[in-house]
Design a protein around this motif. Structure first.
Motif, PDB file in Angstrom:
ATOM      1  N   TYR A  27       0.687  -1.166  -0.100  1.00 36.31           N
ATOM      2  CA  TYR A  27       0.045  -0.075  -0.078  1.00 36.31           C
ATOM      3  C   TYR A  27       0.895   1.197  -0.131  1.00 36.31           C
ATOM      4  O   TYR A  27       1.732   1.156   0.377  1.00 36.31           O
ATOM      5  CB  TYR A  27      -0.990  -0.012   1.112  1.00 36.31           C
ATOM      6  CG  TYR A  27      -2.039  -1.002   1.129  1.00 36.31           C
ATOM      7  CD1 TYR A  27      -3.206  -0.477   0.578  1.00 36.31           C
ATOM      8  CD2 TYR A  27      -1.748  -2.188   1.594  1.00 36.31           C
ATOM      9  CE1 TYR A  27      -4.570  -1.520   0.552  1.00 36.31           C
ATOM     10  CE2 TYR A  27      -2.810  -3.166   1.620  1.00 36.31           C
ATOM     11  CZ  TYR A  27      -4.104  -2.849   0.960  1.00 36.31           C
ATOM     12  OH  TYR A  27      -5.156  -3.488   0.822  1.00 36.31           O
ATOM     13  N   ASN A  28       0.400   2.337  -0.755  1.00 31.25           N
ATOM     14  CA  ASN A  28       0.874   3.652  -0.455  1.00 31.25           C
ATOM     15  C   ASN A  28       0.680   4.217   0.946  1.00 31.25           C
ATOM     16  O   ASN A  28      -0.729   4.694   1.084  1.00 31.25           O
ATOM     17  CB  ASN A  28       0.500   4.370  -1.461  1.00 31.25           C
ATOM     18  CG  ASN A  28       0.866   4.128  -2.895  1.00 31.25           C
ATOM     19  OD1 ASN A  28       1.800   3.602  -3.215  1.00 31.25           O
ATOM     20  ND2 ASN A  28       0.102   4.356  -4.016  1.00 31.25           N
ATOM     21  N   VAL A  29       1.261   4.216   1.804  1.00 35.54           N
ATOM     22  CA  VAL A  29       1.001   4.664   3.213  1.00 35.54           C
ATOM     23  C   VAL A  29       1.324   6.137   3.380  1.00 35.54           C
ATOM     24  O   VAL A  29       2.082   6.774   2.929  1.00 35.54           O
ATOM     25  CB  VAL A  29       2.028   4.094   4.184  1.00 35.54           C
ATOM     26  CG1 VAL A  29       1.687   4.281   5.577  1.00 35.54           C
ATOM     27  CG2 VAL A  29       2.163   2.539   3.850  1.00 35.54           C
ATOM     28  N   THR A  30       0.293   6.773   3.924  1.00 35.66           N
ATOM     29  CA  THR A  30       0.292   8.286   4.150  1.00 35.66           C
ATOM     30  C   THR A  30      -0.235   8.318   5.779  1.00 35.66           C
ATOM     31  O   THR A  30      -0.999   7.870   6.424  1.00 35.66           O
ATOM     32  CB  THR A  30      -1.103   8.783   3.569  1.00 35.66           C
ATOM     33  OG1 THR A  30      -0.728   8.849   2.287  1.00 35.66           O
ATOM     34  CG2 THR A  30      -0.848  10.318   4.117  1.00 35.66           C
ATOM     35  N   LEU A  31       0.875   8.718   6.548  1.00 38.71           N
ATOM     36  CA  LEU A  31       0.800   9.075   8.004  1.00 38.71           C
ATOM     37  C   LEU A  31       0.303  10.297   8.295  1.00 38.71           C
ATOM     38  O   LEU A  31       0.994  11.260   7.960  1.00 38.71           O
ATOM     39  CB  LEU A  31       2.001   8.643   8.741  1.00 38.71           C
ATOM     40  CG  LEU A  31       2.449   7.352   8.060  1.00 38.71           C
ATOM     41  CD1 LEU A  31       3.768   7.236   8.102  1.00 38.71           C
ATOM     42  CD2 LEU A  31       1.718   6.341   9.456  1.00 38.71           C
ATOM     43  N   VAL A  32      -0.860  10.401   9.050  1.00 39.64           N
ATOM     44  CA  VAL A  32      -1.415  11.814   9.482  1.00 39.64           C
ATOM     45  C   VAL A  32      -0.939  12.118  10.699  1.00 39.64           C
ATOM     46  O   VAL A  32      -1.200  11.835  11.782  1.00 39.64           O
ATOM     47  CB  VAL A  32      -2.848  11.644   9.491  1.00 39.64           C
ATOM     48  CG1 VAL A  32      -3.570  13.111   9.547  1.00 39.64           C
ATOM     49  CG2 VAL A  32      -3.650  10.936   8.214  1.00 39.64           C
ATOM     50  N   THR A  33       0.187  13.048  10.676  1.00 39.47           N
ATOM     51  CA  THR A  33       1.087  13.274  11.725  1.00 39.47           C
ATOM     52  C   THR A  33       0.338  14.158  12.982  1.00 39.47           C
ATOM     53  O   THR A  33       0.696  13.765  14.131  1.00 39.47           O
ATOM     54  CB  THR A  33       2.230  14.139  11.312  1.00 39.47           C
ATOM     55  OG1 THR A  33       1.800  15.336  10.731  1.00 39.47           O
ATOM     56  CG2 THR A  33       2.904  13.332  10.347  1.00 39.47           C
ATOM     57  N   ASP A  34      -0.553  14.818  12.881  1.00 38.97           N
ATOM     58  CA  ASP A  34      -1.276  15.418  13.886  1.00 38.97           C
ATOM     59  C   ASP A  34      -2.502  14.717  14.307  1.00 38.97           C
ATOM     60  O   ASP A  34      -3.330  15.092  15.073  1.00 38.97           O
ATOM     61  CB  ASP A  34      -1.740  16.971  13.448  1.00 38.97           C
ATOM     62  CG  ASP A  34      -2.630  17.132  12.319  1.00 38.97           C
ATOM     63  OD1 ASP A  34      -2.803  15.918  11.351  1.00 38.97           O
ATOM     64  OD2 ASP A  34      -3.360  17.896  12.020  1.00 38.97           O
ATOM     65  N   ALA A  35      -2.663  13.592  13.599  1.00 43.52           N
ATOM     66  CA  ALA A  35      -3.829  12.702  14.221  1.00 43.52           C
ATOM     67  C   ALA A  35      -3.022  11.708  14.944  1.00 43.52           C
ATOM     68  O   ALA A  35      -3.762  10.607  15.447  1.00 43.52           O
ATOM     69  CB  ALA A  35      -4.520  12.061  13.181  1.00 43.52           C
ATOM     70  N   MET A  36      -1.746  11.577  15.474  1.00 45.29           N
ATOM     71  CA  MET A  36      -1.139  10.641  16.303  1.00 45.29           C
ATOM     72  C   MET A  36      -0.656  11.036  17.697  1.00 45.29           C
ATOM     73  O   MET A  36      -0.179  12.328  17.461  1.00 45.29           O
ATOM     74  CB  MET A  36       0.166   9.980  15.417  1.00 45.29           C
ATOM     75  CG  MET A  36      -0.110   9.484  14.174  1.00 45.29           C
ATOM     76  SD  MET A  36       1.500   8.867  13.510  1.00 45.29           S
ATOM     77  CE  MET A  36       1.480   9.546  11.924  1.00 45.29           C
ATOM     78  N   LEU A  54      10.477   5.834   6.562  1.00 39.75           N
ATOM     79  CA  LEU A  54      10.873   4.599   5.627  1.00 39.75           C
ATOM     80  C   LEU A  54       9.665   3.832   5.308  1.00 39.75           C
ATOM     81  O   LEU A  54       9.692   3.041   4.441  1.00 39.75           O
ATOM     82  CB  LEU A  54      11.608   3.723   6.636  1.00 39.75           C
ATOM     83  CG  LEU A  54      12.912   4.119   7.326  1.00 39.75           C
ATOM     84  CD1 LEU A  54      13.449   3.272   8.238  1.00 39.75           C
ATOM     85  CD2 LEU A  54      13.918   4.509   6.029  1.00 39.75           C
ATOM     86  N   LEU A  55       8.368   4.011   5.938  1.00 43.53           N
ATOM     87  CA  LEU A  55       7.422   3.560   5.386  1.00 43.53           C
ATOM     88  C   LEU A  55       6.329   4.329   4.597  1.00 43.53           C
ATOM     89  O   LEU A  55       5.329   3.547   3.944  1.00 43.53           O
ATOM     90  CB  LEU A  55       6.540   3.058   6.755  1.00 43.53           C
ATOM     91  CG  LEU A  55       7.163   2.475   7.673  1.00 43.53           C
ATOM     92  CD1 LEU A  55       6.360   2.059   9.163  1.00 43.53           C
ATOM     93  CD2 LEU A  55       7.579   0.911   7.081  1.00 43.53           C
ATOM     94  N   GLY A  56       6.477   5.442   4.460  1.00 43.74           N
ATOM     95  CA  GLY A  56       5.533   6.471   3.598  1.00 43.74           C
ATOM     96  C   GLY A  56       5.566   7.969   3.658  1.00 43.74           C
ATOM     97  O   GLY A  56       6.681   8.285   4.210  1.00 43.74           O
ATOM     98  N   GLU A  57       4.725   8.271   3.151  1.00 44.04           N
ATOM     99  CA  GLU A  57       4.781  10.136   3.143  1.00 44.04           C
ATOM    100  C   GLU A  57       3.909  10.361   4.480  1.00 44.04           C
ATOM    101  O   GLU A  57       3.084   9.710   5.058  1.00 44.04           O
ATOM    102  CB  GLU A  57       4.079  10.601   1.784  1.00 44.04           C
ATOM    103  CG  GLU A  57       2.605  10.292   1.785  1.00 44.04           C
ATOM    104  CD  GLU A  57       2.366  10.576   0.337  1.00 44.04           C
ATOM    105  OE1 GLU A  57       2.897  11.629  -0.252  1.00 44.04           O
ATOM    106  OE2 GLU A  57       1.180  10.279  -0.214  1.00 44.04           O
ATOM    107  N   SER A  58       4.021  11.475   4.943  1.00 44.08           N
ATOM    108  CA  SER A  58       3.521  12.165   6.060  1.00 44.08           C
ATOM    109  C   SER A  58       2.981  13.522   5.769  1.00 44.08           C
ATOM    110  O   SER A  58       3.399  14.268   5.027  1.00 44.08           O
ATOM    111  CB  SER A  58       4.382  12.452   7.264  1.00 44.08           C
ATOM    112  OG  SER A  58       5.338  11.604   7.391  1.00 44.08           O
ATOM    113  N   GLY A  59       1.823  13.912   6.494  1.00 43.05           N
ATOM    114  CA  GLY A  59       1.084  15.040   6.494  1.00 43.05           C
ATOM    115  C   GLY A  59       0.183  15.302   7.307  1.00 43.05           C
ATOM    116  O   GLY A  59      -0.217  14.620   8.340  1.00 43.05           O
TER     117      GLY A  59
END
Length: 69
Positions: A27-36, A54-59
């Motif tokens: 999967y194309n991983v998107t990590l939502v940084t202000d939701a963690m 290393l796992l994906g993009e963040s925003g």
């Protein structure tokens, strides 16, 4: 082909596991940084700076909403 982002839960072990599993399954991983969050600020910083890139993009949630509109 873009797929659904891997959204995280407050528990650091589940967000890491979810992101890793999504990455390992292609999967194309998107990590939502202000939701963690994390109870340990240093562990959170380490995940954000060392593991997640290393796992994906963040925003942010705002950026994600803008790209999904």
């Amino acid at each position: 082909m873009a797929r659904h982002p891997a959204l995280s839960r407050p528990c650091p072990c589940s967000r890491n596991s979810t992101a890793r599993a999504a990455y390992e399954h292609g999967y194309n991983v998107t990590l939502v940084t202000d939701a963690m969050t994390d109870r340990d600020a240093e562990a959170h910083r380490h995940s954000m700076e060392r593991i997640f890139p290393l796992l994906g993009e963040s925003g942010s949630t705002a950026l994600l909403a803008k790209t999904r509109a």
